[in-house]
Design a protein around this motif. Structure first.
Motif, short mmCIF file in Angstrom:
data_model
loop_
_atom_site.label_atom_id
_atom_site.label_comp_id
_atom_site.label_asym_id
_atom_site.label_seq_id
_atom_site.Cartn_x
_atom_site.Cartn_y
_atom_site.Cartn_z
N VAL A 115 0.71 -1.43 0.55
CA VAL A 115 0.08 -0.13 -0.24
C VAL A 115 1.19 1.18 -0.08
N ILE A 116 1.44 1.31 0.34
CA ILE A 116 2.63 2.67 1.31
C ILE A 116 2.80 3.54 -0.22
N ASN A 117 3.47 2.36 -1.15
CA ASN A 117 4.47 2.34 -2.79
C ASN A 117 3.51 2.30 -3.53
N ASN A 118 2.58 1.47 -3.25
CA ASN A 118 1.34 0.92 -4.52
C ASN A 118 2.47 -0.05 -5.09
N GLU A 119 3.47 -0.37 -4.83
CA GLU A 119 4.61 -1.28 -5.03
C GLU A 119 3.83 -2.90 -5.83
N VAL A 120 4.06 -3.66 -6.97
CA VAL A 120 2.96 -4.72 -6.94
C VAL A 120 4.73 -5.60 -6.64
N VAL A 121 3.98 -6.69 -5.44
CA VAL A 121 5.75 -7.69 -5.08
C VAL A 121 4.45 -9.37 -5.36
N TRP A 122 4.22 -9.32 -6.00
CA TRP A 122 3.23 -10.87 -6.86
C TRP A 122 2.21 -9.94 -7.78
N ASN A 123 2.54 -10.48 -8.78
CA ASN A 123 1.38 -11.28 -9.61
C ASN A 123 1.68 -11.88 -10.65
N SER A 124 0.63 -12.58 -10.24
CA SER A 124 0.39 -14.46 -10.56
C SER A 124 0.14 -14.65 -12.13
N GLY A 125 -0.51 -13.29 -12.66
CA GLY A 125 -0.64 -13.51 -14.12
C GLY A 125 -1.70 -14.34 -14.49
N TYR A 126 -2.13 -14.81 -15.76
CA TYR A 126 -3.27 -15.72 -16.08
C TYR A 126 -2.82 -17.00 -15.71
N VAL A 127 -3.11 -17.82 -14.53
CA VAL A 127 -2.86 -19.05 -14.25
C VAL A 127 -4.09 -19.95 -14.95
N SER A 128 -4.13 -20.53 -15.33
CA SER A 128 -4.89 -22.30 -15.46
C SER A 128 -4.96 -22.83 -14.87
N SER A 129 -6.39 -22.89 -13.60
CA SER A 129 -6.81 -23.43 -13.08
C SER A 129 -7.74 -23.35 -12.50
N SER A 130 -8.36 -24.16 -12.36
CA SER A 130 -10.11 -24.26 -11.67
C SER A 130 -9.92 -24.98 -10.18
N SER A 131 -8.79 -24.41 -9.79
CA SER A 131 -8.69 -24.37 -7.88
C SER A 131 -9.01 -22.99 -7.40
N SER A 132 -10.13 -22.95 -6.72
CA SER A 132 -10.37 -20.96 -6.04
C SER A 132 -10.11 -21.14 -4.35
N THR A 133 -9.39 -22.03 -3.89
CA THR A 133 -8.79 -22.65 -2.56
C THR A 133 -8.06 -22.72 -1.81
N HIS A 134 -6.72 -22.02 -1.24
CA HIS A 134 -5.74 -21.89 -0.56
C HIS A 134 -4.61 -21.77 -2.21
N ILE A 135 -4.84 -20.73 -2.53
CA ILE A 135 -3.53 -19.83 -3.54
C ILE A 135 -2.89 -19.64 -2.82
N PHE A 136 -1.65 -20.34 -3.01
CA PHE A 136 -0.28 -19.23 -2.12
C PHE A 136 0.47 -18.14 -2.64
N TYR A 137 0.58 -17.59 -1.94
CA TYR A 137 1.62 -16.19 -2.74
C TYR A 137 3.51 -16.83 -3.12
N LYS A 138 3.29 -16.44 -3.99
CA LYS A 138 4.65 -16.73 -4.47
C LYS A 138 5.47 -15.53 -4.66
N GLY A 139 5.65 -13.62 -4.34
CA GLY A 139 5.93 -12.99 -4.30
C GLY A 139 6.80 -13.08 -4.30
N VAL A 140 7.69 -11.49 -3.96
CA VAL A 140 8.62 -11.04 -2.90
C VAL A 140 8.48 -11.70 -1.78
N PRO A 141 9.37 -12.06 -0.94
CA PRO A 141 8.52 -12.13 0.87
C PRO A 141 8.54 -10.79 1.42
N LEU A 142 6.97 -11.44 2.36
CA LEU A 142 6.28 -10.26 2.58
C LEU A 142 6.71 -9.31 3.81
N ILE A 143 7.36 -8.24 4.79
CA ILE A 143 7.60 -7.53 5.22
C ILE A 143 6.64 -6.90 6.09
N SER A 144 7.11 -6.87 7.89
CA SER A 144 6.75 -7.48 8.55
C SER A 144 6.48 -5.75 8.40
#
Length: 956
Positions: free
Chosen positions: A74-103
């Motif tokens: 939020v602080i600088n509108n920096e995108v830390v993860w953009n999954s892009g278009y992912v072909s998948s039927s799954s809508s639950t428990h999709i894990f974050y795969k971007g740069v490590p989140l900050i405290s």
């Protein structure tokens, strides 16, 4: 023109759809306005919206084909993860795969999903992170070992510029309340933080105070402390307790850190240290067990305000106290990710679509009425006695108190009251015998200012009746009582044609909430309230059908793991206060059972992954015990607790738990593709199954052990233990015993598999008769007796005879509630893959003619409603959420009968022909396919896609 209009309407419907009930780490953002996470790799879930065509009909077979997730700082509108278009039927428990989140950082997650027809709108949700490292903390634990310092205060002076964010992190133990400028922050949040083994893991909470701190540049902060469980008075160490857990706990203390970020990018932190001032406030004494004492003469108005000056009380500097956490032994300071204990409407969110208020014929309070109970009657009996009409956990608030200064008013609480002339008693009053050795009394000393209010803090009681002494002018209008429990959402709804079953369901809900107090406790009224694993493991399946308590039980699993010893043993209770370690196998099994059912209800396989090694260590611990004694002398402490005749405690009971854990662990290993463990523990199970039969089968009586119901039930409930050639005889022995006796004779362990066993083995009618019995001993007897009609589940089948000391509000018998959903409504979630809808039907149509149930799962609302329109006909209406499939099975209505016709949405989809029994759909019905028949069980099944369906099945 008409075609164009309909097309335009369809476009409007499609373009307006968006993700529903987005979850971040199992927290639904619709019910959590401030989502805080403690991981750098969160997972996200969402529901696909239900869509309707231009005629208002639910569109069937909506499937997701892809998703797109963007996470932004939020602080600088920096995108830390953009999954892009992912072909998948799954809508639950999709894990974050971007740069490590900050405290201590704020983020947004933006979600879009795609189906074969369209794409949804973007959905934006907000979340923020906790303090990931101990080095992120700058404050000190403060309090006093010399005085009862339960009020602390400081003043914050900020820069003369607007702030971007203000975030507080706080842990006050035993309990705390946070105030800013005289106002309590989050008034419905109570008894915080949750009870843990503090040396190993102490929890902290976090609040977003940005709006408050943007009002002025100087603010007062106040913290009120209570003893809670951080008090030797309430800390009892059981036999076999770990030496490092027996150290003394002490006086209340608090750790707080307020992080402020200004719009110019600068930072400021306010922390607890010895500069804070403290005193003993009006809250003179508090105990979870004994109650509270408050002296309103000592109240200081706005004591947490920046401009507060106290001309009377002495405020002294707080002392720096040791941390409760033993960091050198691996202890942790952790974010409280489970929901807090709350009161009022914020405590219980309602997700179900039906049953607002009580079902007709059900007695007791309504869970959906906002969590505040008012007395339904008042009597003058050695004081003023009020009946709340419902047994529950919480406390009462008195208002409009007008009496001279120093007037003392006392409140006492009880689950039961005597009636004059009952059981030879010649007086009427409250029943205190089942409180054991605790007083359960709240006391207030009035200031004499008029219109005073008293609400006890940092305690709770289990009660239905309130006695007020010392003030005769109190009336019903001046009393309101709060139903307190860990915050949750009501996601289950079950009702039927049976008043008895409906009352059992009511009692289950109330007793479950009464015993959900940051940990699953056993009872709320006496000097107990422990985290007994046996109770928690037996009621977990029922609980997850009714309430969204995923994070609640994940916290409990973590506590079990925290208490696990290097040899794999877990304790009977967590925190380990009473009981034994290693736990009785039927108590320790909660480690396995809770993990498994959390997976079944959520489909989150990472839960199994997280606790898999600990579960394996527990099973290996049991194996080591088994190698010492064999199953014949397998150890136990509690056995089949609370049996009718108090006799069914043998090594078969603990062996049952051991084998069941091994079998569940094999299934876990298959899910995780741990093939070596599948092979290893399958071999072990086969060896144990053979030993179980050889050791416990009584060849003279052709039953197990003594042929008691419990012994045969547990043997029959284990897969591949009773040889096929003997199964019918053993089952018949059980059935004959039940029919001859007329009731169930076992306890909490054997009653859990009893009802499913009867329904599976072709004796569903008998299961229904037992479940609807109202004579002793039965669930129905609890609310059909001469002493009190229960509104919660009892601790014992015979809790109420004169002199009983047991609780009237327990959840260890609540296991029957899972049978309501799995067998009467027929909802099997199966890890939220292809679910099963298979309601069992009685041959006697009068036993149960109607069931309506709903479970709001992570993927959406699953609804089942069936009715018997005649002896040989059943109507079944179902709703399957988007992005899901279901196997719908129709049970035989007639013994040895056959299904002759199936209809769906007023169309005949199959008929049994005179010349051919070919199992094939007669016509295409959107969403329906794969018709099949099980001749052995006389059932018919179809596979359906998401949507709404109405079936009619005919039998002869």
């Amino acid at each position: 023109m008409l075609v164009y209009s309909l097309y335009f309407i369809f476009l409007l419907v499609v373009e307006s759809v968006t993700s529903q009930h987005v979850r971040i780490q199992h927290m639904d953002v619709d019910t959590h306005h401030d989502v805080v996470i403690d991981t750098q790799t969160p997972h996200f879930s969402w529901q696909l919206a239900q869509e309707y065509d231009s005629n208002g009909y639910l569109i069937k077979d909506i499937k997701q084909i892809a998703y797109h997730i963007i996470v932004t700082k939020v602080i600088n509108n920096e995108v830390v993860w953009n999954s892009g278009y992912v072909s998948s039927s799954s809508s639950t428990h999709i894990f974050y795969k971007g740069v490590p989140l900050i405290s201590d950082t704020r983020y947004t997650v933006t979600i879009k999903y795609y189906t074969t027809q369209h794409q949804s709108q973007w959905y934006i949700a907000h979340f923020r992170t906790a303090l990931f490292s101990l080095t992120d903390w700058a404050g000190q634990w403060i309090g006093s070992n010399n005085i009862n310092m339960n009020q602390l205060r400081t003043v914050v002076t900020m820069k003369l510029t607007r702030i971007q964010s203000a975030t507080v992190f706080i842990s006050g133990i035993g309990y705390y309340q946070l105030y800013i400028e005289g106002q309590q922050i989050d008034k419905t949040r109570r008894l915080d933080v949750g009870w843990t083994t503090y040396q190993q893991r102490t929890l902290y909470s976090s609040y977003d105070l940005t709006e408050i701190f943007n009002t002025t540049n100087q603010l007062g902060i106040g913290i009120m402390l209570g003893q809670g469980w951080y008090n030797r008075q309430q800390w009892i160490i059981g036999p076999g307790a770990r030496p490092d857990l027996s150290e003394q706990y002490g006086s209340p203390r608090v750790l707080m850190q307020l992080n402020i970020v200004y719009i110019d990018g600068t930072n400021q932190s306010i922390v607890t240290d010895s500069s804070w001032l403290g005193r003993e406030g009006e809250h003179r004494y508090d105990s979870v067990y004994m109650g509270t004492t408050m002296d309103l003469r000592a109240v200081r108005s706005c004591w947490s305000c920046a401009k507060f000056i106290d001309p009377y009380s002495l405020w002294i500097n707080a002392s720096v106290l040791p941390s409760p956490v033993n960091f050198t032994a691996g202890g942790q300071l952790s974010l409280q990710t489970m929901d807090p204990i709350r009161i009022g409407p914020d405590a219980l969110h309602i997700a179900t679509s039906g049953n607002k208020g009580n079902v007709d014929g059900v007695q007791g309070g309504s869970l959906t009425d906002g969590g505040i109970l008012k007395p339904i009657s008042q009597d003058e009996v050695n004081g003023q006695v009020f009946d709340l009409g419902q047994n529950f956990a919480g406390w009462c608030k008195l208002s409009s108190l007008n009496a001279p200064k120093s007037t003392i008013i006392q409140l006492r609480y009880a689950e039961l009251r005597y009636s004059r002339g009952q059981n030879g008693i010649d007086f009427a009053g409250l029943y205190y015998e089942n409180l054991a050795n605790i007083a359960v009394m709240d006391t207030v000393i009035l200031n004499g200012t008029g219109n005073e209010t008293f609400e006890p803090l940092f305690t709770y009681h289990g009660f239905r009746y309130l006695l007020v002494n010392g003030y005769d002018n109190i009336n019903k209008d001046n009393i309101e009582c709060y139903n307190a429990h860990s915050e949750t959402t009501l996601i289950g709804n079950f009702s039927s044609s049976s008043d008895v079953l409906n009352q059992i369901q009511h009692n289950i809900l109330w007793s479950q909430l009464s015993n959900s107090m940051s940990i699953p406790t056993d009872c709320p009224q006496r000097n107990e309230r422990r985290g007994w694993l046996g109770d928690a493991g037996l009621s977990i399946d029922e609980t997850l059908f009714n309430f969204d308590y995923v994070n609640f039980y994940l916290n409990f699993l973590t506590m079990i793991s925290d208490n696990q010893l290097p040899d794999g043993s877990v304790s009977d209770t967590v925190p380990f206060t009473v009981g034994f370690s290693p736990a009785d196998p039927n108590w320790g099994t909660a480690y396995v059972t809770i993990t498994w059912y959390l997976y079944e209800h959520t489909g989150d396989i990472s839960i199994i992954e997280k606790y898999y090694n600990g579960i394996q260590a527990w099973i290996d611990c049991l194996t080591n015990q088994h190698q010492k004694t064999g199953l014949a002398k397998m150890y136990f402490y509690w056995g089949d607790w609370a049996t009718v005749d108090r006799t069914a405690n043998t090594s078969l009971t603990s062996s049952y738990a051991y084998l069941r854990d091994v079998h569940t662990f094999i299934n876990m290993s298959r899910l995780l593709n741990h093939t070596e463990n599948v092979q290893k523990y399958t071999k072990l199970y086969q060896e144990l199954a053979n030993e179980f039969h050889n050791v416990f089968y009584n060849t003279h009586l052709n039953v197990y052990v003594d042929g008691s119901q419990a012994m045969n039930i547990l043997a029959l409930a284990l897969p591949d233990v009773v040889p096929v050639s003997l199964r019918t005889n053993v089952l018949n022995s059980l059935i004959n015993n039940i029919v001859t006796t007329g009731h169930f004779t076992g306890g909490i362990v054997s009653v859990a598999p009893l009802y499913p066993l009867l329904s599976i083995e072709g004796h569903h009618d008998l299961a229904l008769k037992l479940a609807q019995s109202i004579s002793y001993p039965s669930y129905g007897y609890m609310f059909h007796n001469d002493i009190q009609n229960a509104t919660t589940t009892w601790e014992l089948w015979n809790t109420l005879p004169q002199g009983a000391t047991a609780s009237l509000n327990h959840h260890m018998f609540n296991s029957i509630g899972a049978w309501f959903y799995r067998y009467l409504a027929g909802i099997e979630l199966n890890g939220l893959q292809t679910i099963t809808i298979y309601p069992r039907m009685s041959y006697d149509a009068d036993l149960l003619s109607y069931v309506k149930a709903e479970v709001v799962a992570i993927k959406g609302s699953i609804r089942v409603e069936w009715s018997r329109t005649s002896v040989n006909t059943v109507n079944l209406s179902i709703v399957i959420p988007t992005n899901m499939d279901a196997i719908v099975t129709f049970d035989s209505l007639i013994k040895n009968g056959q299904c002759v016709k199936l209809m769906c949405d007023n169309e005949i989809i199959w008929m049994r022909g005179e010349m051919s029994d070919e199992i094939k759909l007669l016509r295409d019905i959107n969403g329906v396919n794969d018709l099949s028949e099980n001749k052995l069980r006389s059932t018919m099944s179809v596979r359906v896609a998401s949507g709404e369906y109405t079936f009619v099945a005919y039998w002869k």
